[in-house]
Enzyme design. Sequence first.
Site, short mmCIF file in Angstrom:
data_model
loop_
_atom_site.label_atom_id
_atom_site.label_comp_id
_atom_site.label_asym_id
_atom_site.label_seq_id
_atom_site.Cartn_x
_atom_site.Cartn_y
_atom_site.Cartn_z
N THR A 77 4.82 -4.63 -2.44
CA THR A 77 4.37 -3.80 -1.19
C THR A 77 5.75 -3.61 -0.74
O THR A 77 6.06 -2.68 -0.81
CB THR A 77 2.90 -3.67 -0.99
OG1 THR A 77 2.17 -2.88 -2.75
CG2 THR A 77 2.78 -2.13 -0.39
N LYS A 159 -1.08 1.80 3.88
CA LYS A 159 -0.94 0.91 3.80
C LYS A 159 0.03 0.28 5.78
O LYS A 159 0.93 1.02 5.28
CB LYS A 159 -0.67 -0.12 3.34
CG LYS A 159 -1.12 -0.32 1.81
CD LYS A 159 -0.73 -1.08 0.84
CE LYS A 159 -1.56 -1.57 -0.69
NZ LYS A 159 -1.02 -1.82 -2.45
N ARG A 161 2.08 -1.53 6.12
CA ARG A 161 3.56 -2.55 5.16
C ARG A 161 4.13 -1.38 5.14
O ARG A 161 4.99 -1.18 4.88
CB ARG A 161 3.45 -2.98 4.61
CG ARG A 161 2.32 -3.55 2.89
CD ARG A 161 2.67 -5.08 3.00
NE ARG A 161 1.73 -4.61 1.34
CZ ARG A 161 0.10 -5.05 1.27
NH1 ARG A 161 -0.57 -5.65 2.47
NH2 ARG A 161 -0.60 -5.04 0.16
#
Length: 543
Positions: A77, A159, A161
């Site tokens: 990711t 998320k 990130r």
Amino acid sequence: MSLSRSFRALAAVVLLATPLTAIAQPTPPKLLVTISIDQFSADLFAEYRPLYTAGLKRLEQGAVFPSGYQSHAATETCPGHSTILTGAHPSRTGIIANNWYDLSLPRADKKVYCTEDPTVPGSSSDSYTVSPQFLKVPTLGDRMKAANPQSRVVSVAGKDRAAVMMGGHAIDQAWYWGGKSFVTLPGRTAPAPAAVARVNADVAAVLARPGRAVLPAACTTRAAAVHVGTRDVGTLIARKAADVGGFRTALDFDREVTDLAVALIKDLKLGQGDAPDALSIGLSATDAVGHAYGTEGAEMCAQVLGVDANVGRILAALDASKVPYAVVLTADHGGHDLPERNAARGIADAQRVDPALSPAAVGQALAAEFKLTGPVLYGDGPFGDIYLSRDIPADIRPRVLEAARARYLAHPQVAGVFTAAELRRMPSPRPPVEEWSLAERFRASFDPERSGDLLVALKPHVTPIADPKGSVATHGSPWIYDRRVPMLFYRPGTTGFEQPLSVETVDILPTLAALIALPVPAAEIDGRCLDLDPGPVDTCAAR
């Protein structure tokens, strides 16, 4: 009539007869929107194309690149999101994995999370302060704000990130899932937009009640139980009240992210200022579903149709804003199904990784061979970056490294092992990416300051999860099912086309930058501008 007057009259007639669309570009967008669907592989995109009725169907009217590539080996990711709006491979962004090891850290936890700030006292890879500090290059939003500080950069994701890697270092508004609600970056003292409180209140209400499992009619043929470990997957199940983990795999999760993005488009009046704005949206539930249930069951079918609906809502909000916009949709990486179902469906070599390939197990064997004490190898799993302990004596370190490499290569599940020294000597690879060697894929992920001493590749169809008590499937490999993702560009009123040849996610930054005449020096990126007009207009002309 003189010859010159006749020529001018003829020229005027020709000019009036020429279609304006052939000589003029569309209005430059005031809002650039990037949508990342976590773990939305090119295979998933293609599998469900006949079922799209909303946003994904509309995006198919634009410039469709079904064979986009997250070209590097570390298809996770954080590295994937770091490529989308920087134009750079992880070898340049510095984001080599979700987690890596820094054995020089003064703290006991040597593992580093890609969006943490390890200098914060008490920080660890599990309990961290979110920061973009590890990202070595500017994003599209960073470049836009450098060119004109009035540009605004907004990033919303499931998320942290995803929000940070697409938003960059100069995000005006960053909102991501914090475990129980949507939160922002540390140190932000400005009042939150009212939309955040509204969405968080709805999240609390949704979590407080059980979720409904409604299987779309189109997904009924995909509902079949598969036994994995101690449970069955493949059939849609209802979420229990207060089940936060179940919420992240439910349709509600992406819906709430979409609600927040749509509200911010309106409340912040994005695209209505003097300078263009950038909005990135990370829909993360597809990844959670893939990990929890695999990619080929009823759960993923319902999820992909949910993505279609959510993208449709985003496009409707952009239309309602009345501002010129451009959208790109892609993914941070691909993924493939759990090995138990793959094996039952014609993939005879589908299997789970041998626990003997864990860094701890291989390290113990090396410790016995060389009479070493303490951990010998560090790594976040049985593949990818493997680090040798700093406590290994210098005089035997080369022999330990070679012995570790030999042990990995001797295992029947391992496809290749590369040393940092080997990759450091290699030049950066160039397209076509589908022709890259395994070493070149690892070179695109390699950062000499952060990468491991060894980089290990498992063979295709080996799932690096030995015990499926949690996740049953994953990604992260250098193989095509994890590297290939769709790239869909859309601008209202433009002519679409489909290009089956390979492109890269690093091409997105220069392509969007050209639409707003934002200069990006070619030497600073790895991507190239993609012409989005199939006719005589060159959308890359402003580069």
